[in-house]
Design an enzyme around this catalytic site. Structure first.
Site, PDB file in Angstrom:
ATOM      1  N   GLU A 170      40.499  44.467  40.819  1.00 11.87           N
ATOM      2  CA  GLU A 170      41.546  44.856  41.782  1.00 11.87           C
ATOM      3  C   GLU A 170      42.632  45.616  41.047  1.00 11.87           C
ATOM      4  O   GLU A 170      43.070  45.193  39.972  1.00 11.87           O
ATOM      5  CB  GLU A 170      42.217  43.628  42.432  1.00 11.87           C
ATOM      6  N   GLU A 210      40.945  34.711  41.087  1.00  7.32           N
ATOM      7  CA  GLU A 210      42.295  34.330  40.676  1.00  7.32           C
ATOM      8  C   GLU A 210      42.589  32.829  40.783  1.00  7.32           C
ATOM      9  O   GLU A 210      43.462  32.418  41.583  1.00  7.32           O
ATOM     10  CB  GLU A 210      43.331  35.124  41.483  1.00  7.32           C
TER      11      GLU A 210
END
Ligand code: FCB
Length: 459
Positions: free
Chosen positions: A359, A181
């Site tokens: 995720e 991220e």
């Protein structure tokens, strides 16, 4: 467990859902080093920017830190057994850079490497594929003191670290991811300042995002030059952005939010350019980009990881947007359709390699009652999102795997320990782990998948 529940309607549903995934579809669970390891001051580990950030008054909602976290560093073998008991075929974890290289450059820490050696060996021994992330936000604090990701020198340090990890572990990994991220690191860490290192400087944030992408590209080049054969990729947090109303202002905002979150990273990686509208919007805050940078950033990827939790809603009106959907304990809307929309759109706009949902999960205010944690809302969340993945595959998106966030409750960054994302409950006083009903559900689900696999093989 399987026998007992085979006849309930709920397990019929799960069996049907599991049968929608091909035999080689990867089902896994995910964690990150800073969130679970603890032992932050042991065996030579250096300070990270998150250790430092936790010392800032008010930075962490419950004033906690990662000093002991889930004590995973000391409970490694039992935790590996726990993962195995879920029947998953894969585990996604990250390496703490300051544990293996306390200052982020110079000396390596043999005790740090010994820990990840045991972790990877333990996975291999249990037949669980190891998916390693190099950087899940815990930059060595010593590098931050030299300008952190604002300084191009950190890019070179990262490449040296990536090379070291590739050399040591590459042959035993199922995949190696450079960054988790980068948008969060750049934007929440350097623009809004709610995450480490806590800066509020948009110009710095855009330069950081460029340096992260450059470090990714350079690391891939270095790892490939070394002959590392494991699959190489990056993990992005992505969400489709929907205008709250049909107003032009909301539509423009949705387009811009899509630009800064989705296209900024995807265009750089897959089209060797940053989106024109975002560059225009940034004005003087655009990053410095050297001649070869975009070529380096857009190295071919073996996989792309997508983390998805909720959709984005662009609302420009003064009144607060009232969601019609159920919210999680983070206040995030439960919106599985967004995962489907996102995957189909990315597949249309970009030439995607293998996709993994690296995720997906939800926080709920779980409680341990008589030794049990009943979390039906999380089971529903997971099942709905898995169904969205199956739908996306049916629409032609090459999704190869799905990882639940998270294996266990852990340090949820600025929210501290108050937000529980685990399918396993952690009692932070004793470190005792208790499987929530969602963990039992996942265990059944992986068993259903395995049995549908053997049926598919027989057929
Ligand atoms: C993601 C992070 C992960 C976890 C989840 C809830 O942004 O990658 O570490 O905190 O959110």
């Amino acid at each position: 467990m399987l026998e007992e529940s085979t006849h309930s309607a709920a397990s019929d549903e799960s069996a049907k859902l599991a049968a929608r995934f091909s035999p080689d579809f990867v089902l896994g669970v995910a964690t990150a080093a800073f969130q679970i390891e603890g032992a932050a001051d042991q065996d030579g580990r250096g300070d990270s920017i998150w250790d430092e950030f936790c010392r800032h008054p008010g930075a962490i909602a419950d004033a906690s830190n990662g000093l002991t976290a889930c004590d995973h560093y000391h409970q490694l073998d039992a935790d590996l057994d726990l993962i195995q008991s879920l029947g998953v075929s894969a585990y996604r974890f990250s390496v703490s850079w300051p544990r293996v290289q306390p200052l982020g450059q110079g000396d390596w820490n043999v005790l740090g490497f010994a820990f990840y050696d045991r972790l990877i060996e333990g996975l291999v021994k249990r037949g669980i594929a190891a998916h390693l992330t190099l950087y899940h936000w815990d930059l060595p604090q010593a590098l931050e003191e030299q300008g952190g990701w604002r300084n191009p020198h950190t890019v070179e340090c990262f490449v040296a670290y990536a090379t070291q990890i590739g050399q040591r572990y590459g042959s035993r990994l199922a995949s190696l991811c450079t960054f988790n991220e980068p948008w969060v690191v750049a934007t929440l860490g350097h623009e809004s300042g709610i995450f480490a290192p806590g800066l509020k400087d948009r110009k710095a944030a855009t330069q950081v995002s460029h340096h992260l992408l450059l470090a990714h590209g350079k690391a891939l080049l270095a790892l490939r030059a070394l002959g590392v054969t494991t699959k190489l990729g990056i993990v992005l947090n992505q969400a489709p952005q929907y205008p709250a109303t049909a107003s032009l202002a909301d539509q423009d905002k949705a387009r811009l939010d899509d630009g800064t979150l989705v296209r900024w990273y995807m265009d750089a990686l897959f089209k060797a350019s940053y989106p024109r509208d975002v560059l225009d919007y940034l004005g003087d805050d655009v990053p410095q980009i050297a001649a070869q940078d975009m070529q380096i950033i857009s190295q071919p990827l073996d996989f792309i990881g997508i983390n998805y939790y909720t959709r984005g809603v662009a609302a420009t009106a003064k009144e607060k947007f009232e969601s019609p959907y159920e919210l999680t304990d983070m206040g995030w809307e439960i919106y599985p359709q967004g995962l489907y929309d996102l995957l189909v759109r990315l597949n249309t706009d970009y030439n995607l390699p293998a996709v993994y949902i690296t995720e997906n999960g939800a926080a709920f205010p779980d409680r341990l009652i008589n030794g049990q944690v009943d979390d039906p809302a999380r089971i529903r969340y997971l099942a709905l999102h898995l169904a969205a993945v199956a739908d996306a595959i049916a629409s032609g998106v090459n999704v190869r795997g799905y990882f639940v966030w998270s294996l266990m409750d852990n340090f949820e960054w600025a929210s501290g320990y108050a937000k529980r994302f685990g399918i396993v409950y952690v009692d932070y006083a004793s470190f005792k782990r208790t499987l929530k009903s969602s963990a039992l559900w996942l265990r059944d689900f992986t068993a259903f998948h395995a049995s549908s696999v053997s049926q598919q093989k027989r057929a």
